[in-house]
Design a protein around this motif. Structure first.
Motif, mmCIF file in Angstrom:
data_model
loop_
_atom_site.group_PDB
_atom_site.id
_atom_site.type_symbol
_atom_site.label_atom_id
_atom_site.label_comp_id
_atom_site.label_asym_id
_atom_site.label_seq_id
_atom_site.Cartn_x
_atom_site.Cartn_y
_atom_site.Cartn_z
ATOM 1 N N LEU A 110 0.787 -1.222 0.000
ATOM 2 C CA LEU A 110 0.000 0.000 0.000
ATOM 3 C C LEU A 110 0.828 1.287 0.000
ATOM 4 C CD1 LEU A 110 -2.819 -1.047 2.509
ATOM 5 C CD2 LEU A 110 -2.948 -0.927 -0.004
ATOM 6 N N PHE A 111 2.155 1.168 0.126
ATOM 7 C CA PHE A 111 2.996 2.367 0.093
ATOM 8 C C PHE A 111 4.354 2.036 -0.505
ATOM 9 C CE2 PHE A 111 3.933 0.367 4.127
ATOM 10 C CZ PHE A 111 5.282 0.605 4.351
ATOM 11 N N SER A 112 5.032 3.071 -1.002
ATOM 12 C CA SER A 112 6.329 2.849 -1.650
ATOM 13 C C SER A 112 7.447 3.726 -1.086
ATOM 14 C CB SER A 112 6.212 3.083 -3.161
ATOM 15 O OG SER A 112 5.781 4.404 -3.408
ATOM 16 N N GLU A 113 7.093 4.704 -0.273
ATOM 17 C CA GLU A 113 8.093 5.633 0.252
ATOM 18 C C GLU A 113 9.088 4.921 1.163
ATOM 19 O OE1 GLU A 113 4.302 7.560 -0.666
ATOM 20 O OE2 GLU A 113 4.785 6.004 0.771
ATOM 21 N N HIS A 114 10.344 5.339 1.055
ATOM 22 C CA HIS A 114 11.382 4.817 1.943
ATOM 23 C C HIS A 114 11.488 5.702 3.186
ATOM 24 C CE1 HIS A 114 13.189 3.002 -1.887
ATOM 25 N NE2 HIS A 114 12.574 2.060 -1.211
ATOM 26 N N TRP A 115 11.831 5.081 4.294
ATOM 27 C CA TRP A 115 12.070 5.767 5.566
ATOM 28 C C TRP A 115 10.820 6.468 6.111
ATOM 29 C CZ3 TRP A 115 16.300 3.566 6.959
ATOM 30 C CH2 TRP A 115 17.335 3.340 6.057
ATOM 31 N N SER A 116 9.640 5.944 5.799
ATOM 32 C CA SER A 116 8.378 6.513 6.280
ATOM 33 C C SER A 116 7.539 5.425 6.936
ATOM 34 C CB SER A 116 7.602 7.154 5.126
ATOM 35 O OG SER A 116 8.293 8.249 4.608
ATOM 36 N N PRO A 117 7.821 5.100 8.190
ATOM 37 C CA PRO A 117 7.116 4.001 8.866
ATOM 38 C C PRO A 117 5.604 4.205 8.893
ATOM 39 C CG PRO A 117 8.991 4.747 10.166
ATOM 40 C CD PRO A 117 8.808 5.735 9.057
ATOM 41 N N ARG A 118 4.876 3.086 8.730
ATOM 42 C CA ARG A 118 3.414 3.084 8.756
ATOM 43 C C ARG A 118 2.946 2.151 9.862
ATOM 44 N NH1 ARG A 118 4.782 6.139 4.939
ATOM 45 N NH2 ARG A 118 3.453 6.596 3.155
ATOM 46 N N VAL A 119 2.074 2.633 10.704
ATOM 47 C CA VAL A 119 1.555 1.846 11.822
ATOM 48 C C VAL A 119 0.545 0.824 11.293
ATOM 49 C CG1 VAL A 119 0.355 1.931 14.043
ATOM 50 C CG2 VAL A 119 1.842 3.831 13.350
ATOM 51 N N GLU A 173 16.336 -2.169 -1.533
ATOM 52 C CA GLU A 173 15.140 -2.016 -0.712
ATOM 53 C C GLU A 173 14.987 -3.200 0.238
ATOM 54 O OE1 GLU A 173 11.093 -0.177 -1.812
ATOM 55 O OE2 GLU A 173 10.826 -2.351 -2.049
ATOM 56 N N CYS A 174 14.685 -2.875 1.476
ATOM 57 C CA CYS A 174 14.514 -3.850 2.549
ATOM 58 C C CYS A 174 13.220 -3.497 3.283
ATOM 59 C CB CYS A 174 15.710 -3.770 3.491
ATOM 60 S SG CYS A 174 15.662 -4.883 4.901
ATOM 61 N N CYS A 175 12.409 -4.503 3.577
ATOM 62 C CA CYS A 175 11.152 -4.291 4.294
ATOM 63 C C CYS A 175 11.323 -4.741 5.737
ATOM 64 C CB CYS A 175 10.019 -5.066 3.628
ATOM 65 S SG CYS A 175 9.713 -4.541 1.932
ATOM 66 N N ILE A 176 10.955 -3.859 6.666
ATOM 67 C CA ILE A 176 11.162 -4.147 8.082
ATOM 68 C C ILE A 176 9.896 -3.887 8.892
ATOM 69 C CG2 ILE A 176 13.636 -3.667 7.966
ATOM 70 C CD1 ILE A 176 13.086 -0.936 9.256
ATOM 71 N N PHE A 229 3.386 -1.220 16.175
ATOM 72 C CA PHE A 229 4.056 -2.068 15.203
ATOM 73 C C PHE A 229 4.011 -1.304 13.888
ATOM 74 C CE2 PHE A 229 2.585 -4.715 18.548
ATOM 75 C CZ PHE A 229 3.495 -5.751 18.654
ATOM 76 N N LYS A 230 5.192 -1.020 13.322
ATOM 77 C CA LYS A 230 5.282 -0.170 12.140
ATOM 78 C C LYS A 230 6.022 -0.887 11.018
ATOM 79 C CE LYS A 230 5.764 3.985 15.008
ATOM 80 N NZ LYS A 230 6.654 5.117 15.330
ATOM 81 N N LEU A 231 5.447 -0.857 9.828
ATOM 82 C CA LEU A 231 6.131 -1.359 8.644
ATOM 83 C C LEU A 231 6.886 -0.210 8.001
ATOM 84 C CD1 LEU A 231 3.392 -3.565 6.943
ATOM 85 C CD2 LEU A 231 5.395 -4.335 8.241
ATOM 86 N N ALA A 232 8.048 -0.524 7.436
ATOM 87 C CA ALA A 232 8.812 0.486 6.711
ATOM 88 C C ALA A 232 9.580 -0.176 5.584
ATOM 89 C CB ALA A 232 9.779 1.211 7.649
ATOM 90 N N LYS A 233 9.788 0.610 4.543
ATOM 91 C CA LYS A 233 10.670 0.218 3.452
ATOM 92 C C LYS A 233 11.887 1.125 3.560
ATOM 93 C CE LYS A 233 6.983 -1.370 0.463
ATOM 94 N NZ LYS A 233 6.310 -1.254 -0.839
ATOM 95 N N VAL A 234 13.065 0.522 3.552
ATOM 96 C CA VAL A 234 14.290 1.293 3.714
ATOM 97 C C VAL A 234 15.241 1.004 2.564
ATOM 98 C CG1 VAL A 234 14.022 1.358 6.227
ATOM 99 C CG2 VAL A 234 15.392 -0.443 5.208
ATOM 100 N N GLN A 235 15.975 2.023 2.159
ATOM 101 C CA GLN A 235 17.005 1.870 1.133
ATOM 102 C C GLN A 235 17.943 3.053 1.227
ATOM 103 O OE1 GLN A 235 15.544 1.186 -2.830
ATOM 104 N NE2 GLN A 235 17.581 1.160 -3.715
ATOM 105 N N GLY A 236 19.229 2.775 1.134
ATOM 106 C CA GLY A 236 20.240 3.817 1.268
ATOM 107 C C GLY A 236 20.687 3.940 2.712
ATOM 108 N N ILE A 243 12.954 -5.789 12.865
ATOM 109 C CA ILE A 243 12.724 -7.154 12.393
ATOM 110 C C ILE A 243 12.717 -7.096 10.868
ATOM 111 C CG2 ILE A 243 11.157 -9.140 12.365
ATOM 112 C CD1 ILE A 243 9.966 -7.962 15.018
ATOM 113 N N VAL A 244 13.629 -7.815 10.225
ATOM 114 C CA VAL A 244 13.709 -7.795 8.765
ATOM 115 C C VAL A 244 12.732 -8.822 8.202
ATOM 116 C CG1 VAL A 244 15.188 -8.137 6.751
ATOM 117 C CG2 VAL A 244 16.091 -6.998 8.793
ATOM 118 N N LEU A 245 11.822 -8.332 7.363
ATOM 119 C CA LEU A 245 10.819 -9.194 6.736
ATOM 120 C C LEU A 245 11.271 -9.668 5.360
ATOM 121 C CD1 LEU A 245 7.688 -7.035 7.604
ATOM 122 C CD2 LEU A 245 8.551 -9.043 8.843
ATOM 123 N N ASP A 246 11.929 -8.779 4.618
ATOM 124 C CA ASP A 246 12.373 -9.096 3.263
ATOM 125 C C ASP A 246 13.605 -8.265 2.955
ATOM 126 O OD1 ASP A 246 12.112 -10.346 0.679
ATOM 127 O OD2 ASP A 246 11.356 -8.439 -0.088
ATOM 128 N N GLY A 247 14.621 -8.894 2.383
ATOM 129 C CA GLY A 247 15.842 -8.191 2.030
ATOM 130 C C GLY A 247 16.895 -8.268 3.118
#
Length: 121
Positions: free
Chosen positions: A14-23, A92-95, A32-39, A54-58
């Motif tokens: 539902l989102f693509s922004e990096h470094w923007s955690p979503r509850v 990109e890593c999903c956490i 509990f927050k999902l985030a996509k990180v890169q860089g 917690i690393v989910l993917d990557g």
């Protein structure tokens, strides 16, 4: 009350922004927050709380002034309160982050990477 599982993959889609955690959920005063990180993120610390990654993917690395912890999918690390750290991910890593409600993602550093807090997805 509706009983429904939270699907992490669906929420991540539902989102693509990096470094923007979503509850995605709360338990007591913790979010509990999902985030996509890169860089490379900013060096920062959280004076009043530990922070769970917690690393989910990557893959990602948690850098510290005196070392680093590489993390792959299925691994986690708890950064103790007050410890300066910087998350880094070449791709990109999903956490999943677990931290108290109201914690600012950039901690004491502030700056351009500071995300809006308490954004639900």
């Amino acid at each position: 009350m509706t009983h429904q599982a939270i699907n992490l993959r669906s929420k991540l889609a539902l989102f693509s922004e990096h470094w923007s955690p979503r509850v995605i959920a709360e338990m007591n005063d913790y979010q509990f927050k999902l985030a996509k990180v890169q860089g490379e993120f900013v060096w920062h610390s959280h004076a009043d709380t530990d922070e769970v990654f917690i690393v989910l993917d990557g893959q990602m690395t948690l850098e510290f002034k005196d070392g680093a912890i590489p993390l792959a999918a299925g691994e986690m690390y708890v950064v103790p309160r007050g410890v300066e750290h910087r998350p880094v991910a070449a791709r990109e890593c999903c956490i999943l982050l677990v931290e108290p409600r109201g914690v600012v993602n950039t901690g004491d550093a502030g700056g351009a990477y500071t995300a809006e807090n308490d954004v639900w997805v």
